[in-house]
Design an enzyme around this catalytic site. Structure first.
Site, PDB file in Angstrom:
ATOM      1  N   ASN A  76       0.651  -1.115  -0.083  1.00  0.00           N
ATOM      2  CA  ASN A  76      -0.202   0.027   0.149  1.00  0.00           C
ATOM      3  C   ASN A  76       0.802   1.175  -0.010  1.00  0.00           C
ATOM      4  O   ASN A  76       1.821   1.334   0.556  1.00  0.00           O
ATOM      5  CB  ASN A  76      -0.890   0.056   1.145  1.00  0.00           C
ATOM      6  CG  ASN A  76      -0.352  -0.090   2.519  1.00  0.00           C
ATOM      7  OD1 ASN A  76       0.610  -0.797   2.761  1.00  0.00           O
ATOM      8  ND2 ASN A  76      -1.045   0.427   3.403  1.00  0.00           N
TER       9      ASN A  76
ATOM     10  N   GLU B 252      -3.081  -4.606  -3.077  1.00  0.00           N
ATOM     11  CA  GLU B 252      -3.552  -5.447  -4.301  1.00  0.00           C
ATOM     12  C   GLU B 252      -3.448  -4.624  -5.515  1.00  0.00           C
ATOM     13  O   GLU B 252      -3.322  -5.218  -6.713  1.00  0.00           O
ATOM     14  CB  GLU B 252      -4.913  -5.906  -3.992  1.00  0.00           C
ATOM     15  CG  GLU B 252      -5.357  -6.755  -2.716  1.00  0.00           C
ATOM     16  CD  GLU B 252      -5.640  -5.446  -1.452  1.00  0.00           C
ATOM     17  OE1 GLU B 252      -4.885  -4.538  -1.564  1.00  0.00           O
ATOM     18  OE2 GLU B 252      -6.571  -5.848  -1.085  1.00  0.00           O
TER      19      GLU B 252
ATOM     20  N   CYS C  82     -10.076  -5.167  -0.073  1.00  0.00           N
ATOM     21  CA  CYS C  82     -11.249  -4.157  -0.106  1.00  0.00           C
ATOM     22  C   CYS C  82     -12.138  -4.402  -1.265  1.00  0.00           C
ATOM     23  O   CYS C  82     -11.909  -4.846  -2.178  1.00  0.00           O
ATOM     24  CB  CYS C  82     -10.688  -2.775  -0.041  1.00  0.00           C
ATOM     25  SG  CYS C  82     -10.241  -1.991  -1.284  1.00  0.00           S
TER      26      CYS C  82
HETATM   27  N1  THU Z   1      -5.440  -1.366   2.350  1.00  0.00           N
HETATM   28  C1  THU Z   1      -4.764  -2.256   1.467  1.00  0.00           C
HETATM   29  O1  THU Z   1      -3.613  -1.902   1.147  1.00  0.00           O
HETATM   30  N2  THU Z   1      -5.584  -3.307   1.105  1.00  0.00           N
HETATM   31  C2  THU Z   1      -6.667  -3.630   1.551  1.00  0.00           C
HETATM   32  O2  THU Z   1      -7.451  -4.518   0.994  1.00  0.00           O
HETATM   33  C3  THU Z   1      -7.339  -2.735   2.687  1.00  0.00           C
HETATM   34  C4  THU Z   1      -6.663  -1.424   3.083  1.00  0.00           C
HETATM   35  C5  THU Z   1      -4.620  -0.319   2.779  1.00  0.00           C
HETATM   36  C6  THU Z   1      -4.923   1.030   2.470  1.00  0.00           C
HETATM   37  C7  THU Z   1      -4.399   2.036   3.635  1.00  0.00           C
HETATM   38  O3  THU Z   1      -2.972   2.339   3.286  1.00  0.00           O
HETATM   39  C8  THU Z   1      -4.516   1.133   4.734  1.00  0.00           C
HETATM   40  O4  THU Z   1      -4.674  -0.226   4.295  1.00  0.00           O
HETATM   41  C9  THU Z   1      -5.345   1.294   5.756  1.00  0.00           C
HETATM   42  O5  THU Z   1      -6.653   1.260   5.441  1.00  0.00           O
END
Ligand code: THU
Length: 141
Positions: free
Chosen positions: A42, A55, A87
């Site tokens: 992320n 993802e 998500c």
């Molecule tokens: N996040 C992801 O990278 N993937 C997900 O499926 C859930 C959320 C990240 C986004 C943000 O940087 C952190 O997790 C908190 O929401």
């Protein structure tokens, strides 16, 4: 490559997360049909809304490298004490390039990893018929 190995790659990818705002690191590992693995993490932004999930980082990296032959995806959230699934936005993006039986494995810092499919996570995927339609190549310029 088995789920455990792909999850280990996702765990390592989480170390590359840029998450100074949420302090919630996420790593993804995308297995391709020839055994190659494309990873993602992320990447947050001070605007918050421009954050890119692990993802989608992995999927977009693979597609930008000319690869759409996805075989499986693993997601690892070391900062969660339970397995965290992709998500909703990422489910839509994953479904663009995969069939319903596409395997997804997700795990957190604690708890047993979950093995599922995109069809289970996103049964009523929006506008499936558009992705399934053969599209003509763009006209030459
Ligand atoms: N996040 C992801 O990278 N993937 C997900 O499926 C859930 C959320 C990240 C986004 C943000 O940087 C952190 O997790 C908190 O929401």
């Amino acid at each position: 490559m088995n789920a455990e190995t792909l999850l280990a790659a996702a765990r390592e990818a989480a170390e590359k997360a840029y998450a100074p705002y949420s302090r919630f690191r996420v790593g993804a590992a995308l297995l391709l049909s020839d055994g190659a693995v494309v990873t993602g993490a992320n990447i947050e932004n001070r605007s918050y809304g421009l954050t890119n999930c692990a993802e989608r980082t992995a999927v977009f990296s693979a597609v930008a490298a000319g690869r759409r032959d996805f075989a499986a995806l693993a997601l690892f959230c070391p900062d969660a004490d339970y397995p965290v699934p992709p998500c909703g936005a990422c489910r839509q993006v994953i479904s663009e390039f995969t069939r319903k039986d596409f395997p997804i494995y997700f795990a957190g810092g604690r708890g047993e990893p979950v093995h599922t499919t995109i069809g289970e996570l996103y049964p009523h995927d929006a506008l499936r018929e558009l992705a399934d339609q053969p599209r003509p190549s763009p006209p030459p310029r």
